[in-house]
Design a protein around this motif. Structure first.
Motif, mmCIF file in Angstrom:
data_model
loop_
_atom_site.group_PDB
_atom_site.id
_atom_site.type_symbol
_atom_site.label_atom_id
_atom_site.label_comp_id
_atom_site.label_asym_id
_atom_site.label_seq_id
_atom_site.Cartn_x
_atom_site.Cartn_y
_atom_site.Cartn_z
ATOM 1 N N UNK A 271 -0.401 -20.658 8.110
ATOM 2 C CA UNK A 271 1.041 -20.401 8.055
ATOM 3 C C UNK A 271 1.679 -21.011 6.806
ATOM 4 N N UNK A 272 1.153 -22.176 6.349
ATOM 5 C CA UNK A 272 1.688 -22.817 5.142
ATOM 6 C C UNK A 272 1.478 -21.945 3.911
ATOM 7 N N UNK A 273 0.404 -21.148 3.940
ATOM 8 C CA UNK A 273 0.119 -20.254 2.810
ATOM 9 C C UNK A 273 0.965 -18.983 2.866
ATOM 10 N N UNK A 274 1.643 -18.761 3.990
ATOM 11 C CA UNK A 274 2.465 -17.556 4.147
ATOM 12 C C UNK A 274 3.920 -17.846 3.791
ATOM 13 N N UNK A 275 4.558 -18.726 4.586
ATOM 14 C CA UNK A 275 5.966 -19.053 4.339
ATOM 15 C C UNK A 275 6.391 -20.253 5.162
ATOM 16 N N UNK A 276 7.577 -20.764 4.856
ATOM 17 C CA UNK A 276 8.152 -21.880 5.602
ATOM 18 C C UNK A 276 8.443 -21.466 7.041
ATOM 19 N N UNK A 277 8.963 -20.266 7.212
ATOM 20 C CA UNK A 277 9.264 -19.764 8.552
ATOM 21 C C UNK A 277 7.999 -19.627 9.392
ATOM 22 N N UNK A 278 6.913 -19.235 8.744
ATOM 23 C CA UNK A 278 5.645 -19.075 9.456
ATOM 24 C C UNK A 278 5.168 -20.409 10.039
ATOM 25 N N UNK A 279 5.420 -21.501 9.320
ATOM 26 C CA UNK A 279 5.032 -22.828 9.818
ATOM 27 C C UNK A 279 5.781 -23.144 11.119
ATOM 28 N N UNK A 280 7.064 -22.822 11.170
ATOM 29 C CA UNK A 280 7.869 -23.108 12.358
ATOM 30 C C UNK A 280 7.325 -22.346 13.567
ATOM 31 N N UNK A 281 7.006 -21.068 13.369
ATOM 32 C CA UNK A 281 6.429 -20.276 14.459
ATOM 33 C C UNK A 281 5.025 -20.775 14.798
ATOM 34 N N UNK A 282 4.344 -21.333 13.820
ATOM 35 C CA UNK A 282 3.020 -21.906 14.073
ATOM 36 C C UNK A 282 3.084 -23.088 15.026
ATOM 37 N N UNK A 283 4.147 -23.891 14.914
ATOM 38 C CA UNK A 283 4.350 -25.024 15.822
ATOM 39 C C UNK A 283 4.514 -24.521 17.256
ATOM 40 N N UNK A 284 5.268 -23.437 17.417
ATOM 41 C CA UNK A 284 5.478 -22.855 18.745
ATOM 42 C C UNK A 284 4.161 -22.356 19.329
ATOM 43 N N UNK A 285 3.384 -21.642 18.512
ATOM 44 C CA UNK A 285 2.075 -21.134 18.964
ATOM 45 C C UNK A 285 1.152 -22.280 19.382
ATOM 46 N N UNK A 286 1.194 -23.354 18.619
ATOM 47 C CA UNK A 286 0.358 -24.519 18.934
ATOM 48 C C UNK A 286 0.731 -25.114 20.285
ATOM 49 N N UNK A 287 2.030 -25.184 20.581
ATOM 50 C CA UNK A 287 2.483 -25.708 21.875
ATOM 51 C C UNK A 287 2.019 -24.825 23.029
ATOM 52 N N UNK A 288 2.052 -23.523 22.823
ATOM 53 C CA UNK A 288 1.608 -22.590 23.858
ATOM 54 C C UNK A 288 0.110 -22.750 24.122
ATOM 55 N N UNK A 289 -0.662 -22.915 23.058
ATOM 56 C CA UNK A 289 -2.109 -23.106 23.189
ATOM 57 C C UNK A 289 -2.407 -24.406 23.939
ATOM 58 N N UNK A 290 -1.664 -25.458 23.617
ATOM 59 C CA UNK A 290 -1.836 -26.736 24.312
ATOM 60 C C UNK A 290 -1.558 -26.591 25.811
#
Length: 407
Positions: free
Chosen positions: A371-390
């Motif tokens: 996500x860091x290689x895509x955009x700043x917004x992608x990182x934020x959504x990445x945090x959400x995805x990580x929480x769901x996986x947890x």
């Protein structure tokens, strides 16, 4: 006092403590945000991961082991004290001499002195761990509440004064340092603990063995939680880092309240029980009540993030609104994961916690880097995805544990 009464009394005082401290922190943040720029918060956000990881390494889960233990000797306390202080000094020296490399990594020279001063919180917190354990074992949460609230109030007032006088980012640094210093001083005044300076190797091995898996799991979770700010600080602007750091702090406030209540008030009582059904029943009851409060709260913030940010922090922080809104989408699965994790901890399944945290950390790290290689917004959504996986990982762990207990 019955077990139920102990839980209710502990729950009340820990709730008062967390709600009061979160409220003070929120008010302090609002005031400081009007004196300081987002870049100042970004600098502190970059350094958070270093002190957070260091604090996890100090206790090594031994504190939880002493709380769980029925009979604790003075040599047990002395062993933990010597270990905590010794490790904290070593970690501080490592951070002190590596602070220059951290500054070079981010191309921000000011990080060198900021990290050296901020790292003092590691030593201050380490010297008062035994006092906190003693109060927790005696269920004296009222005293802990008073100490924590007074310490935070003094620290916030001084930091606001420093910000008003033009000290910039140092106001934020001193807030954390002074809070940990006041905490330690008040704990020493109230709990007259004088270590015997006896290091019992047998005691150390016993309690370290219990906490090793939990320490590793908590360490991984801490890295997973705080690494985003450091990555953003490296690849994006300091202002964007500040927006994320503040939004992340706001959205994790409810989860911090839940975590403290369960860890401080419920775990010490339930960990001494042997009835599995009673433990599961109590945790299920608490979970339902907590969900009824936190889920609507996150939903409201998702919808009203923009007016909330502008009203409390000012127009300068407008860009943080969409970040807060997205992060709150991950707040609901984070609360569910937190309750499931504490259920496993109470049941003594620390290795299971470690496995879940480790697997999710690897997946989360991949998501973050991509996500860091895509955009700043992608990182934020990445945090959400990580929480769901947890959340899913801990659901599977609880399901497997329940199935195994039946057969």
């Amino acid at each position: 006092m019955t077990s139920k009464e102990s839980i209710i009394n502990s729950f009340i005082w820990v709730s008062v403590e967390r709600i009061s401290t979160i409220g003070l922190l929120f008010i302090g943040t609002i005031v400081l945000a009007h004196f300081l720029s987002p870049s100042a918060f970004g600098l502190v956000g970059i350094l958070t991961i270093f002190t957070a990881i260091s604090m996890m390494l100090i206790d090594s889960g031994m504190g939880g082991s002493l709380i769980k233990e029925k009979n604790v000797s003075e040599s047990d306390y002395s062993t933990l004290f010597i270990y905590n202080v010794g490790i904290s000094i070593i970690i501080y020296l490592i951070l002190y001499f590596s602070s220059g490399y951290v500054a070079e990594l981010y191309c921000l020279p000011e990080l060198k002195d900021l990290l050296r001063i901020l790292s003092l919180t590691i030593i201050f917190n380490a010297v008062s761990i035994v006092q906190r354990i003693k109060l927790t074992r005696s269920f004296d949460f009222k005293v802990m509440c008073i100490i924590t609230v007074i310490s935070m109030l003094f620290a916030i007032l001084i930091s606001i004064l420093l910000a008003y006088k033009g000290f910039g980012v140092w106001a934020l640094i001193m807030q954390q340092v002074l809070q940990s210093l006041f905490n330690s001083l008040f704990y020493f005044i109230y709990v007259r603990f004088i270590p015997s300076f006896v290091f019992d190797r047998k005691s150390f091995r016993k309690h370290f063995a219990f906490g090793a898996n939990l320490m590793c799991a908590t360490l991984i979770n801490t890295v997973n939680t705080n690494i985003s700010s450091s990555i953003i600080g490296k690849f994006f602007s300091l202002q964007q880092t500040g927006f994320f750091a503040q939004s992340n702090k706001l959205y994790t406030m409810p989860t911090n309240i839940v975590s403290s209540i369960v860890d401080k008030a419920v775990f010490p009582i339930l960990s001494k029980k042997n009835d599995l059904n009673e433990i599961i029943s109590t945790i299920s009851m608490l979970s339902r009540n907590i969900y009824l409060i936190t889920f609507p709260l996150f939903s409201i913030v998702i919808v009203l993030s923009s007016p909330i940010i502008v009203t409390f922090l000012g127009d300068e922080w407008q860009e943080a609104a969409w970040i807060l809104s997205i992060l709150c989408c991950g707040g609901i699965p984070l609360v569910v994961k937190l309750m499931l994790r504490n259920a496993l901890k109470t049941l003594g399944e620390t290795y299971c916690i470690f496995k879940c945290e480790f697997i999710c950390f690897i997946i989360g790290l991949v998501i973050l880097l991509v996500s860091a290689s895509i955009s700043f917004r992608a990182i934020i959504w990445g945090v959400v995805c990580n929480n769901i996986i947890l959340m899913i990982a801990f659901m599977i762990a609880i399901s497997n544990l329940s199935f195994a207990s039946k057969y």
